[in-house]
Design an enzyme around this catalytic site. Structure first.
Site, PDB file in Angstrom:
ATOM      1  N   ARG A 530       0.828  -1.249  -0.117  1.00  0.00           N
ATOM      2  CA  ARG A 530      -0.048   0.060   0.096  1.00  0.00           C
ATOM      3  C   ARG A 530       0.867   1.162   0.090  1.00  0.00           C
ATOM      4  NH1 ARG A 530      -3.347  -2.974  -1.219  1.00  0.00           N
ATOM      5  NH2 ARG A 530      -5.535  -3.310  -0.721  1.00  0.00           N
ATOM      6  N   GLU A 559      -3.755   7.938  -4.225  1.00  0.00           N
ATOM      7  CA  GLU A 559      -4.220   7.448  -5.746  1.00  0.00           C
ATOM      8  C   GLU A 559      -5.430   8.178  -6.156  1.00  0.00           C
ATOM      9  OE1 GLU A 559      -3.918   3.343  -5.527  1.00  0.00           O
ATOM     10  OE2 GLU A 559      -2.020   2.940  -4.889  1.00  0.00           O
ATOM     11  N   HIS A 577      -1.402   0.779  -9.853  1.00  0.00           N
ATOM     12  CA  HIS A 577      -1.985   0.044  -8.853  1.00  0.00           C
ATOM     13  C   HIS A 577      -2.580  -1.173  -9.656  1.00  0.00           C
ATOM     14  CE1 HIS A 577      -4.135  -0.439  -4.601  1.00  0.00           C
ATOM     15  NE2 HIS A 577      -3.754  -1.432  -5.081  1.00  0.00           N
TER      16      HIS A 577
END
Length: 613
Positions: A530, A559, A577
Site C-alpha cells: 500500500r 491515488e 495499482h
C-alpha cells in the site's frame, strides 16, 4: 574496434593471480592500413561483436593464432577460415547467461503485465484524468517455447519454472538431459505455445527462422521475446503481424539494422523496445574483462598452440439474482431502507470503508466479504466485537502480485522502461548506447511481509540466484531465510526492499527516511503493498538526492495522484495499482467470493477467513 596485445609479442604476462590484463595499445589508422604496416607481428586479437572478421581480413594476419571476442555470438567471425588456419578462439562462454535470461524474463513480464506501457500512462498524467489502465495477463500456466536451449535458454527455463510456466523447446537436436518436450520444427513449437523466446545464435540456418508462418502459428494471443539476434526474425513480417493483430505483442532487445528500429514499432503499446542491452550489466562487464584476461594468460602459458574453441470457468454456469443498486450515498441508503435489519452479509471492495458507524446500521450482519487482499478499509476490531466474520481475497492475487514485484525489480535494475522510452524517442540512433543497468543474480533482497505474496516473491527470486531475507510480525519457523525483527536492520543488509505487507497502524510510514538511508545509495525499493506504508515525501526526496538508487512503485499515498517529481526520473517505474490484477485473477476472485457466500449461507467453513489478530 581491435586491440592488439603487445605483451604477447614480448613474452608472457605477469602472474595469473594478479588478474591484471596485458596492456593493450590502439591505433587511429583504418584497419586495412594498420594491418598493412603491422600484420606480420600480430599473434592475438580482441574483437567485439560489431567487428566482422572475414576470410580476407584473416589472410592479412599470417601470424594470428588467437581471436578473443567479448560477445556471446560468433556470427561476426568466419569460423571455417579460422579452423583452416589453426586459429584458436575464445568467446564469452556463459558469462552473459544469467543477465540475458533475466532480461528475457523481464521483457516477458513487462509485456504481459504492461509495465512500460502503464509507466508511460502514469507519467502522462492519464491515471488521474482517464482512470484505470487496461489489465495485463497472468504468467502462471503459460506455455513457453524456447528457441535455442543452450546455456541462456536453460537459465530462462529455470526462472520461468519458478513462475509456474510450462516449458518446451526447439534446438538443433534433442537434449536427453532435459525434461522439457522437444519440437524439431519451430512452427510446430509455436503452434503449441503462448510465448516464444528466442535464445539461439544467428547462423545461416536460423537467419529469418521466425517468419510469417511461425508468427501465424503462434497466433493472435501469442507473444514473442527476442534476446538472440535481430535477423533471426523476419522483421517486416513481425511488424506486419503486430500491426494487423496477428500476434499479441513483442519484447525486443535486438533488431535487424541496429540502432535503427522500425518506426512503426515506436507507436505501439504492445511492444517493449530495448537497445541491445540484454547481455550488458556493470557487473558482467567486469566479469568479461577477467574472463578475457584468463583466456589470454592461459593461451600464453600453455604454449600459444592449444585449441580453445568455446562455442566458447465456473461462474458462467451459476444462476444469480440481479442485485438492486441505488444512487444514494451508502449511509443515506441504509437509513432509508428498513431492509437493512435483515442484511446478514455484505460484499465490499477495497475502496469502500467498513467503519463501526456503518456496522451499527446493520444489526443482523454476520459476514463481510471483501474482494481485496488487504483489510485496512475494514474495522476488524469492531467486527470481532460484534461477532462478524470477515473474508478476503486470500491467496488469489499471490501469483500476480509476486510476478509484478519481480517484474518491477528487473525493470528498475535493468532499466527496461527507461530504455524503452530512449528507443521510442529515437535516441539510440542519434545518441548511441543507453546507460548500463545492474545484475539481479546475487542481490540480497529483503522482503517486508512474508505472507502469501511475499513467499511467492521469494520463490521466484531464488530461481534468479538472489539471497532472500525478510521482516514480518514474527519469525516463521518453517522458513529458511534469515529473519530481521527490525526493518531498518533488514534494509541495512539488503540491496533491494520489496514491500508486500498489509497497511496497518503499525506499518503506516514504516519505510521512512531512516530505513531508506540504511538501504543506501545502491538500494532499490519495490512497493506492491500500500502506498502509505512508505513515507512518500521522504522517498521522493531520497530518489531526487540520490540517497537510494531507484524505485518500482505500483501503489501511492493519494491515488490516483502521483508525485509530479517522479515523472521526470528515469530511475523509477510507475504502475497504476495493477500488480494484483489480471483477467485470470478476477475470474478466480469471483469464484472465491461466491464460494465464501455459499459456505456462509449453508453453514460450512469459510474459504478465506481473516483470522483475528
Amino acid at each position: 574496434n581491435f586491440r592488439l596485445f603487445q605483451t604477447l609479442k614480448n613474452g608472457k604476462p605477469s602472474s595469473r593471480k594478479s588478474h591484471s590484463a596485458p596492456s593493450p595499445w590502439e591505433s587511429p589508422l583504418p584497419l586495412d592500413q594498420f594491418l598493412t604496416n603491422y600484420a606480420q607481428s600480430v599473434k592475438a586479437m580482441l574483437a567485439h561483436g560489431r567487428s566482422p572478421l572475414t576470410a580476407n581480413t584473416l589472410r592479412l594476419l599470417p601470424s594470428l593464432r588467437l581471436i578473443i571476442t567479448p560477445s556471446a555470438g560468433l556470427n561476426h567471425i568466419d569460423l571455417q577460415e579460422c579452423k583452416r588456419r589453426g586459429i584458436s578462439m575464445a568467446g564469452a562462454g556463459d558469462v552473459f547467461s544469467d543477465d540475458v535470461a533475466d532480461m528475457a524474463v523481464g521483457l516477458l513480464i513487462d509485456l504481459l503485465r504492461k509495465i512500460s506501457a502503464a509507466d508511460r500512462y502514469v507519467r502522462q498524467g492519464l491515471w488521474a484524468t482517464k482512470g484505470d489502465y487496461t489489465l495485463g495477463s497472468k504468467l502462471r500456466g503459460k506455455q513457453v517455447g524456447i528457441v535455442g536451449l543452450g546455456s541462456i535458454g536453460l537459465e530462462v527455463a529455470v526462472r520461468l519454472e519458478a513462475f509456474g510456466c510450462n516449458i518446451m523447446y526447439n534446438s538443433r537436436k534433442k537434449k536427453p538431459s532435459v525434461p522439457y518436450p522437444f519440437y524439431s520444427n519451430v512452427c510446430e513449437l509455436a503452434a503449441n505455445c503462448d510465448v516464444l523466446i528466442i535464445c539461439c545464435a544467428l547462423t545461416d540456418q536460423t537467419h529469418r527462422l521466425i517468419n510469417k508462418e511461425v508468427l501465424l502459428a503462434l497466433g493472435k494471443e501469442g507473444l514473442i521475446i527476442n534476446v538472440g539476434r535481430g535477423r533471426i526474425i523476419d522483421e517486416q513480417d513481425l511488424v506486419q503481424c503486430l500491426m494487423q493483430g496477428e500476434i499479441a505483442g513483442a519484447g525486443l532487445d535486438v533488431f535487424e539494422k541496429e540502432p535503427n528500429v522500425p518506426k512503426e514499432l515506436l507507436a505501439l503499446d504492445n511492444v517493449v523496445l530495448s537497445p541491445h542491452k540484454a547481455v550488458h550489466t556493470k557487473e558482467t562487464l567486469w566479469d568479461i574483462c577477467l574472463y578475457l584476461d584468463e583466456s589470454i594468460i592461459y593461451w600464453v602459458e600453455e604454449g600459444q598452440g592449444h585449441e580453445q574453441e568455446q562455442h566458447i470457468n465456473l461462474h458462467h454456469h451459476r444462476q444469480r439474482n440481479h442485485l438492486p443498486q441505488s444512487p444514494l450515498p451508502l449511509h443515506q441508503f441504509l437509513a432509508t431502507h428498513h431492509a437493512t435489519t435483515s442484511i446478514r452479509a455484505i460484499l465490499c471492495s477495497g475502496a469502500a470503508p467498513i467503519t463501526e458507524d456503518l456496522l451499527r446500521q446493520l444489526p443482523s450482519l454476520r459476514l463481510v466479504v471483501t474482494a481485496s487482499a488487504g483489510t485496512n478499509h475494514i474495522d476488524l476490531a469492531a467486527c470481532h466485537r460484534r461477532g462478524i466474520s470477515v473474508t478476503n481475497a486470500g491467496n488469489v492475487f499471490s501469483d500476480d502480485g509476486a510476478d509484478a514485484a519481480v517484474g518491477l525489480l528487473i525493470d528498475v535494475l535493468r532499466k527496461i522502461s527507461a530504455s524503452d522510452r530512449y528507443v521510442r524517442r529515437g535516441l539510440w540512433a542519434s545518441n548511441g548506447d543507453y546507460v548500463l543497468g545492474s545484475k539481479l543474480g546475487g542481490k540480497r533482497v529483503g522482503i517486508v511481509g512474508l505472507g502469501g505474496i511475499g513467499m511467492e516473491v521469494a520463490k521466484r527470486l531464488e530461481a534468479f540466484g538472489c539471497i532472500i531475507l525478510y521482516n514480518s510480525r514474527k519469525k516463521k519457523a518453517y522458513v529458511p531465510y534469515p529473519f530481521y525483527p527490525n526493518v531498518c536492520e533488514l534494509a541495512a543488509n539488503s540491496d533491494a526492499l520489496i514491500i508486500c505487507c498489509a497497511l496497518t497502524e503499525q506499518t503506516r510510514h514504516m519505510i521512512n527516511k531512516e530505513v531508506m538511508l540504511a538501504l543506501g545509495k545502491g538500494g532499490v525499493v519495490v512497493n506492491i503493498g500500500r502506498g502509505a506504508i512508505v513515507d512518500e515525501k521522504e522517498m521522493v526526496r531520497c530518489l531526487m538526492q540520490g540517497e537510494i538508487a531507484g524505485a518500482g512503485l505500483d501503489v501511492f499515498e493519494n491515488e490516483p495522484n502521483v508525485p509530479q517529481e517522479l515523472f521526470q526520473l528515469d530511475n523509477v517505474v510507475l504502475s497504476p495499482h495493477r500488480a494484483v490484477f489480471t483477467p485470470e485473477s478476477f475470474m478466480s476472485l469471483c469464484e472465491l467470493v461466491v464460494g465464501n457466500l455459499e459456505a456462509f449461507f449453508s453453514g460450512r467453513p469459510l474459504l478465506s477467513p481473516v483470522l483475528d489478530e
